[in-house]
Design a protein around this motif. Structure first.
Motif, PDB file in Angstrom:
ATOM      1  N   THR B  15       0.742  -1.191   0.109  1.00 16.43           N
ATOM      2  CA  THR B  15       0.128  -0.015  -0.106  1.00 16.43           C
ATOM      3  C   THR B  15       0.987   1.236   0.051  1.00 16.43           C
ATOM      4  O   THR B  15       0.476   2.196  -0.684  1.00 16.43           O
ATOM      5  CB  THR B  15      -1.006   0.059   1.366  1.00 16.43           C
ATOM      6  OG1 THR B  15      -0.322  -0.366   2.357  1.00 16.43           O
ATOM      7  CG2 THR B  15      -2.254  -1.044   1.125  1.00 16.43           C
ATOM      8  N   ALA B  16       2.165   1.077   0.686  1.00 16.48           N
ATOM      9  CA  ALA B  16       2.900   2.380   0.785  1.00 16.48           C
ATOM     10  C   ALA B  16       3.525   2.618  -0.559  1.00 16.48           C
ATOM     11  O   ALA B  16       3.474   3.787  -1.116  1.00 16.48           O
ATOM     12  CB  ALA B  16       4.043   2.164   1.718  1.00 16.48           C
ATOM     13  N   THR B  17       3.882   1.432  -1.278  1.00 20.50           N
ATOM     14  CA  THR B  17       4.498   1.677  -2.622  1.00 20.50           C
ATOM     15  C   THR B  17       3.380   2.085  -3.843  1.00 20.50           C
ATOM     16  O   THR B  17       3.642   3.161  -4.645  1.00 20.50           O
ATOM     17  CB  THR B  17       5.029   0.516  -3.122  1.00 20.50           C
ATOM     18  OG1 THR B  17       6.008  -0.130  -2.156  1.00 20.50           O
ATOM     19  CG2 THR B  17       5.631   0.357  -4.576  1.00 20.50           C
ATOM     20  N   TYR B  20       2.825   5.995  -3.014  1.00 22.65           N
ATOM     21  CA  TYR B  20       4.055   7.008  -3.373  1.00 22.65           C
ATOM     22  C   TYR B  20       4.084   7.149  -4.778  1.00 22.65           C
ATOM     23  O   TYR B  20       4.593   8.277  -5.134  1.00 22.65           O
ATOM     24  CB  TYR B  20       5.422   6.640  -2.846  1.00 22.65           C
ATOM     25  CG  TYR B  20       6.367   7.609  -2.589  1.00 22.65           C
ATOM     26  CD1 TYR B  20       6.108   8.859  -2.199  1.00 22.65           C
ATOM     27  CD2 TYR B  20       7.410   7.488  -3.635  1.00 22.65           C
ATOM     28  CE1 TYR B  20       6.843   9.913  -2.203  1.00 22.65           C
ATOM     29  CE2 TYR B  20       8.103   8.534  -3.662  1.00 22.65           C
ATOM     30  CZ  TYR B  20       8.079   9.681  -2.985  1.00 22.65           C
ATOM     31  OH  TYR B  20       8.835  10.705  -3.130  1.00 22.65           O
ATOM     32  N   LEU B  21       3.484   6.344  -5.795  1.00 24.97           N
ATOM     33  CA  LEU B  21       3.390   6.636  -7.060  1.00 24.97           C
ATOM     34  C   LEU B  21       2.854   8.046  -7.200  1.00 24.97           C
ATOM     35  O   LEU B  21       3.155   8.731  -8.242  1.00 24.97           O
ATOM     36  CB  LEU B  21       2.528   5.639  -7.864  1.00 24.97           C
ATOM     37  CG  LEU B  21       3.183   4.183  -7.753  1.00 24.97           C
ATOM     38  CD1 LEU B  21       2.198   3.284  -8.407  1.00 24.97           C
ATOM     39  CD2 LEU B  21       4.610   4.117  -8.339  1.00 24.97           C
ATOM     40  N   PHE B  22       1.831   8.433  -6.236  1.00 24.27           N
ATOM     41  CA  PHE B  22       1.022   9.674  -6.446  1.00 24.27           C
ATOM     42  C   PHE B  22       1.597  10.867  -5.946  1.00 24.27           C
ATOM     43  O   PHE B  22       1.772  11.899  -6.704  1.00 24.27           O
ATOM     44  CB  PHE B  22      -0.509   9.396  -6.016  1.00 24.27           C
ATOM     45  CG  PHE B  22      -1.024   8.318  -6.930  1.00 24.27           C
ATOM     46  CD1 PHE B  22      -1.436   8.405  -8.214  1.00 24.27           C
ATOM     47  CD2 PHE B  22      -0.973   6.979  -6.328  1.00 24.27           C
ATOM     48  CE1 PHE B  22      -2.021   7.537  -9.088  1.00 24.27           C
ATOM     49  CE2 PHE B  22      -1.449   5.886  -7.129  1.00 24.27           C
ATOM     50  CZ  PHE B  22      -1.935   6.054  -8.448  1.00 24.27           C
ATOM     51  N   PRO B  23       1.901  11.046  -4.632  1.00 23.50           N
ATOM     52  CA  PRO B  23       2.547  12.302  -4.112  1.00 23.50           C
ATOM     53  C   PRO B  23       4.106  12.350  -4.837  1.00 23.50           C
ATOM     54  O   PRO B  23       4.327  13.524  -5.065  1.00 23.50           O
ATOM     55  CB  PRO B  23       2.954  11.865  -2.716  1.00 23.50           C
ATOM     56  CG  PRO B  23       2.638  10.341  -2.536  1.00 23.50           C
ATOM     57  CD  PRO B  23       1.754   9.884  -3.618  1.00 23.50           C
ATOM     58  N   GLN B  24       4.622  11.686  -5.271  1.00 24.47           N
ATOM     59  CA  GLN B  24       6.001  11.805  -5.856  1.00 24.47           C
ATOM     60  C   GLN B  24       5.765  12.954  -7.198  1.00 24.47           C
ATOM     61  O   GLN B  24       6.358  13.668  -7.529  1.00 24.47           O
ATOM     62  CB  GLN B  24       6.863  10.747  -6.227  1.00 24.47           C
ATOM     63  CG  GLN B  24       6.107   9.762  -7.266  1.00 24.47           C
ATOM     64  CD  GLN B  24       7.187   8.654  -7.618  1.00 24.47           C
ATOM     65  OE1 GLN B  24       8.224   8.983  -8.302  1.00 24.47           O
ATOM     66  NE2 GLN B  24       7.065   7.518  -7.317  1.00 24.47           N
ATOM     67  N   LEU B  25       4.587  12.591  -7.873  1.00 25.95           N
ATOM     68  CA  LEU B  25       3.933  13.206  -9.196  1.00 25.95           C
ATOM     69  C   LEU B  25       3.444  14.634  -8.445  1.00 25.95           C
ATOM     70  O   LEU B  25       4.030  15.562  -8.970  1.00 25.95           O
ATOM     71  CB  LEU B  25       3.088  12.395  -9.946  1.00 25.95           C
ATOM     72  CG  LEU B  25       2.494  13.049 -10.882  1.00 25.95           C
ATOM     73  CD1 LEU B  25       3.870  13.672 -11.982  1.00 25.95           C
ATOM     74  CD2 LEU B  25       1.542  12.367 -11.943  1.00 25.95           C
ATOM     75  N   SER B 373      10.305   4.065  -6.373  1.00 24.37           N
ATOM     76  CA  SER B 373       9.912   2.910  -5.545  1.00 24.37           C
ATOM     77  C   SER B 373      10.938   2.182  -5.270  1.00 24.37           C
ATOM     78  O   SER B 373      11.161   1.804  -4.095  1.00 24.37           O
ATOM     79  CB  SER B 373       8.982   2.293  -6.272  1.00 24.37           C
ATOM     80  OG  SER B 373       7.870   2.980  -7.205  1.00 24.37           O
ATOM     81  N   ALA B 374      12.084   1.925  -6.253  1.00 28.84           N
ATOM     82  CA  ALA B 374      13.214   1.044  -5.774  1.00 28.84           C
ATOM     83  C   ALA B 374      13.869   1.964  -4.673  1.00 28.84           C
ATOM     84  O   ALA B 374      14.513   1.227  -3.724  1.00 28.84           O
ATOM     85  CB  ALA B 374      13.974   1.050  -6.914  1.00 28.84           C
ATOM     86  N   GLY B 375      13.892   2.958  -4.666  1.00 25.28           N
ATOM     87  CA  GLY B 375      14.698   3.857  -3.635  1.00 25.28           C
ATOM     88  C   GLY B 375      14.142   3.839  -2.504  1.00 25.28           C
ATOM     89  O   GLY B 375      14.617   3.651  -1.218  1.00 25.28           O
ATOM     90  N   TRP B 376      12.924   3.772  -2.198  1.00 28.29           N
ATOM     91  CA  TRP B 376      12.076   3.874  -0.987  1.00 28.29           C
ATOM     92  C   TRP B 376      12.221   1.978  -0.477  1.00 28.29           C
ATOM     93  O   TRP B 376      12.505   1.989   0.787  1.00 28.29           O
ATOM     94  CB  TRP B 376      10.576   3.920  -1.128  1.00 28.29           C
ATOM     95  CG  TRP B 376      10.306   4.997  -0.764  1.00 28.29           C
ATOM     96  CD1 TRP B 376       9.944   6.228  -1.548  1.00 28.29           C
ATOM     97  CD2 TRP B 376      10.361   5.930   0.470  1.00 28.29           C
ATOM     98  NE1 TRP B 376       9.786   7.505  -0.722  1.00 28.29           N
ATOM     99  CE2 TRP B 376       9.862   7.197   0.458  1.00 28.29           C
ATOM    100  CE3 TRP B 376      10.577   5.364   1.662  1.00 28.29           C
ATOM    101  CZ2 TRP B 376       9.987   8.227   1.459  1.00 28.29           C
ATOM    102  CZ3 TRP B 376      10.365   6.438   2.797  1.00 28.29           C
ATOM    103  CH2 TRP B 376      10.156   7.632   2.908  1.00 28.29           C
TER     104      TRP B 376
END
Lengths: 348, 440
Positions: B15-17, B20-25, B373-376
């Motif tokens: 769910t976190a991954t 995070y697709l959205f806030p990074q954008l 995502s890989a970074g997180w």
């Protein structure tokens, strides 16, 4: 200090109930009071710029509970595991149905999201009401400080308890009726024409239902948890809360009779705040009551995060709170007056 | 790993991954929207307002999905990680509550004004709303990174008599050095994502030969922001982050690089597969000395290997951590190359006719999402087996009384819901891009 935090959390919860409450009510009601796309866009224009901020009160309240009373949050959220996920999923569906609806001008697409929005908006008050009922009734907290209960068992209020029983269902329905009636008054205030008329017409029977359910819940509480009323003589704030919710009810009745929706809406806000304040004053200092042994209950004294943390949190909170209130004042001022249905493509 | 722990971790990670697709954008776009609104005010040209309007529409959609997928994370602290919440809530509750009061209200208030209020507010106030939205979304990022930083490198706390953590120095906790470095690196990553998406739309329209002026503007803004962001993601922010891991989590660094034996002149492994059973790296391609230099500033410094640490402190998903790190670094290097080339051609005025490069820019937009995502994953898997590094084990943080079946059920629920949500989101964004900037 922990008493201050208990009341800070309570204030934010009450603000959440009043603020997000009216857009829950508007959502639950909009299929009935707004019949075509133009009328539904009028409803969305009324709550559109506000609901997102209203919802933040839930996150702010959750954050404050986490900060101030981490044990209560840990026990409550893991204990009501499945119910919490129902809340999460309902919030997701509600949020995207408002957001996605406007992007495609297709009848079926919009009808689908309108339906999803109405269902999710009606389910949330039931879930919140049931949560309130669980807090008042108590949960099987043991010495570990945790519990985990199923969604329902035998619908009775005795052990083993489930999240839903006849009492929490009653409080759920009370909150559903209250917030729907509250939302009807908000829409009546912000809209004109047919939607306004239908909202005023819906508000009267809805408030009659609220009065009956509130009375029933008052008596039922005495049966489920007599301790609540035992505290009454020592809780002046509970009397103040009761005075507030009765005054609110009176204002609603007067506002409806004279055709003044804003007065009635403010009255319904006072009713909700009064009800929650009276409840909080009666259960203080207990935050999660154990049905097994009072010694296992989590209260503001044994479950807080420690003096330094509470003091630090208070320092920035008294800075943040007025800023947030100022945002809301500005939002309501900019969007003051009756709304018109937004042109397609603008806003929602 | 027992079933309950696995499902709690899987659910939160998933769910976190997805979230995070959205806030990074949105964090990246918030900066670009602010730039467009600023240029509109400064230059008084309508094309900048038009660009801002288009990207505010995309921002609104993305923000909507970001909010609804962020709510579960705050809940999951309590539902799935109850013992962690009990033990650490008195500390990290501070930043999470501050995020609500200082950032979320700011964002939601001013997004509403940005979307609904262009006519009511006038150009100056509308630009001010873009500034407020930018501040809100970047502040929100800081509070989350500061929360995570406490779990990576706990400071400002005290261990109380009953084993739980209490706050002792608010300033030390809020301005955790780890948080400052990780924040800079995370934000440059977000700018890269926003820039790639903006550049991709510009490239798409240019290739189609439509929306000429807007396409050129997006291409230019995207390439410039993308080049600056990609460089900053590597140096100084990525470099600082690497040094920080070397200093505070040397065991994680060893695992990230697939390094079992200690020694001087440590090499960077460009490729190679870690073989945990035999404790070695298969088929490596190496640059000797570079890891020593990156980690400690000198080619001859000693870099510890996994063998120097007790086995039960090794990151538990070693292969995933290793590959995640190499994907992040590899993609980051490609980004610098791609955006550098595009920036060069832009400078020469030849970018619009360089069709192969425009194709690359158009198709490259998913890769920053993968890199971030890989970074997180690297940050979170590197911390394992600890929930709060050195203080609280992941296995001791779960909700002990929740039945594994409940967690499996809710995880499947999220999987289904997020699949539908993701498809709807892509469909709606694709429609907006197809409709073009003048739509509505």
């Amino acid at each position: 200090m922990e008493m201050l935090w208990f009341w800070m959390v309570s204030v934010v919860v009450a603000l959440y109930a009043v603020m997000d409450g009216f857009d829950f009510g508007a959502g639950a009601l909009h299929l009935f009071v707004a019949r075509d796309d133009r009328e539904r866009r009028e409803v969305l224009a009324a709550i559109g710029p506000l609901w997102d901020g209203n919802e933040v009160w839930l996150l702010a309240g959750g954050g404050l509970l986490f900060l101030g009373f981490p044990r209560v949050l840990a026990a409550g959220f893991s204990g009501f595991y499945l119910a919490m996920f129902m809340v999460i999923w309902t919030l997701i569906i509600r949020g995207i149905s408002i957001e996605f609806r406007s992007h495609v001008a297709d009848r079926l697409w919009r009808a689908f999201w309108d339906g999803a929005f109405a269902l999710a908006s009606a389910l949330m008050p039931v879930l919140l009401g049931a949560a309130l009922g669980n807090v008042v009734r108590g949960v099987p907290l043991d010495g570990s400080g945790f519990f985990n209960i199923p969604l329902f068992t035998h619908w009775g209020v005795g052990n083993p308890v489930g999240i839903l029983d006849w009492y929490t269902l009653l409080t759920g329905l009370l909150v559903l009726a209250t917030l729907t009636a509250h939302g009807a008054l908000f829409l009546a205030w912000k809209t004109s024409g047919a939607v306004h008329r239908r909202c005023m017409a819906a508000a009267r029977p809805l408030w009659a239902v609220v009065a009956v359910l509130a009375l029933a819940a008052t008596f039922a509480t005495a049966r489920v948890n007599p301790d609540v009323y035992a505290r009454l003589p020592h809780a002046p704030l509970a009397w103040a809360g009761m005075a507030l919710f009765l005054a609110g009810l009176g204002t609603v009745a007067a506002g409806l009779a004279k055709g003044r929706p804003l007065a009635a809406f403010l009255g319904s806000g006072a009713f909700i705040v009064g009800l929650l304040a009276a409840t909080a004053a009666c259960v203080w200092p207990v935050m999660l009551r154990s049905t097994l042994d009072p010694a296992f209950s989590l209260d503001a004294h044994n479950a807080n995060a420690g003096a330094y943390g509470l003091r630090t949190g208070l320092r920035w909170w008294v800075l943040a709170f007025p800023i947030v209130i100022a945002y809301f004042a500005m939002l309501f001022r900019i969007h003051r007056g009756k709304v018109e249905a937004a042109a397609d493509g603008e806003g929602y | 790993m027992d079933g309950l722990l696995f499902w709690h971790r899987f659910q939160f990670g998933f769910t976190a991954t997805f979230h995070y697709l959205f806030p990074q954008l949105t964090m990246g776009l918030a900066l670009l929207i602010l730039v467009f609104k600023g240029l509109a005010l400064y230059r008084g040209e309508e094309r900048f307002n038009e660009a801002a309007r288009f990207w505010i529409r995309i921002f609104g959609l993305t923000f909507g999905v970001g909010v609804v997928t962020g709510i579960p994370l705050e809940f999951q602290f309590g539902t799935n990680w109850a013992r962690f919440s009990r033990d650490a809530g008195g500390v990290i509750g501070q930043t999470l509550a501050m995020e609500g009061m200082f950032a979320f209200f700011l964002e939601s208030t001013f997004l509403g004004l940005l979307v609904w209020g262009e006519k009511k507010l006038g150009p100056r106030l509308h630009a001010a709303a873009a500034l407020a939205l930018f501040l809100g979304s970047w502040l929100s990022g800081y509070f989350i990174v500061a929360t995570n930083a406490f779990m990576q490198h706990p400071v400002g706390h005290r261990v109380l008599a009953d084993g739980t953590l209490g706050l002792e120095h608010f300033g030390a906790f809020l301005f955790n050095p780890w948080a400052l470095v990780q924040y800079a690196h995370t934000m440059t990553g977000a700018v890269v994502t926003g820039a790639f998406v903006v550049a991709a739309v510009g490239a798409f329209w240019t290739l189609q030969g439509i929306h000429g002026a807007q396409a050129r503007l997006y291409l230019k803004a995207g390439v410039l922001a993308g080049f600056i962001g990609a460089c900053a993601a590597a140096f100084p922010t990525g470099d600082l982050q690497g040094k920080q891991v070397a200093r505070h989590q040397p065991v994680a660094l060893a695992a990230m690089e697939g390094r079992w034996q200690s020694g001087r002149y440590a090499e960077v492994n460009l490729i190679g597969q870690p073989d945990v059973a035999r404790q070695r790296l298969d088929n490596p391609v190496r640059l000797p000395g570079v890891l020593s230099f990156i980690a400690y500033g000198s080619f001859s410094s000693d870099v510890k290997g996994l063998d120097d640490f007790p086995r039960d402190t090794w990151p538990t998903e070693l292969e995933l951590l290793y590959y995640g790190f190499h994907i992040m670094v590899g993609l980051g290097t490609l980004f610098i190359g791609l955006m550098g080339l595009a920036a060069l051609l832009l400078w020469k005025g030849r970018l619009e006719r360089a069709r192969p490069l425009l194709w690359c820019l158009m198709l490259a937009f998913p890769f920053p999402f993968i890199a971030n995502s890989a970074g997180w994953m690297v940050a979170e898997l590197g911390r394992q087996p600890w929930l709060v590094f050195g203080l609280l084990r992941t296995a001791s943080g779960t909700s002990a009384l929740v039945h594994p079946g409940q967690t499996v059920f809710t995880t499947l629920g999220f999987a289904g819901l997020y699949l539908v949500l993701g498809l709807l989101y892509l469909f709606l964004v694709a429609r907006e891009v197809a409709n073009g900037p003048e739509a509505h």
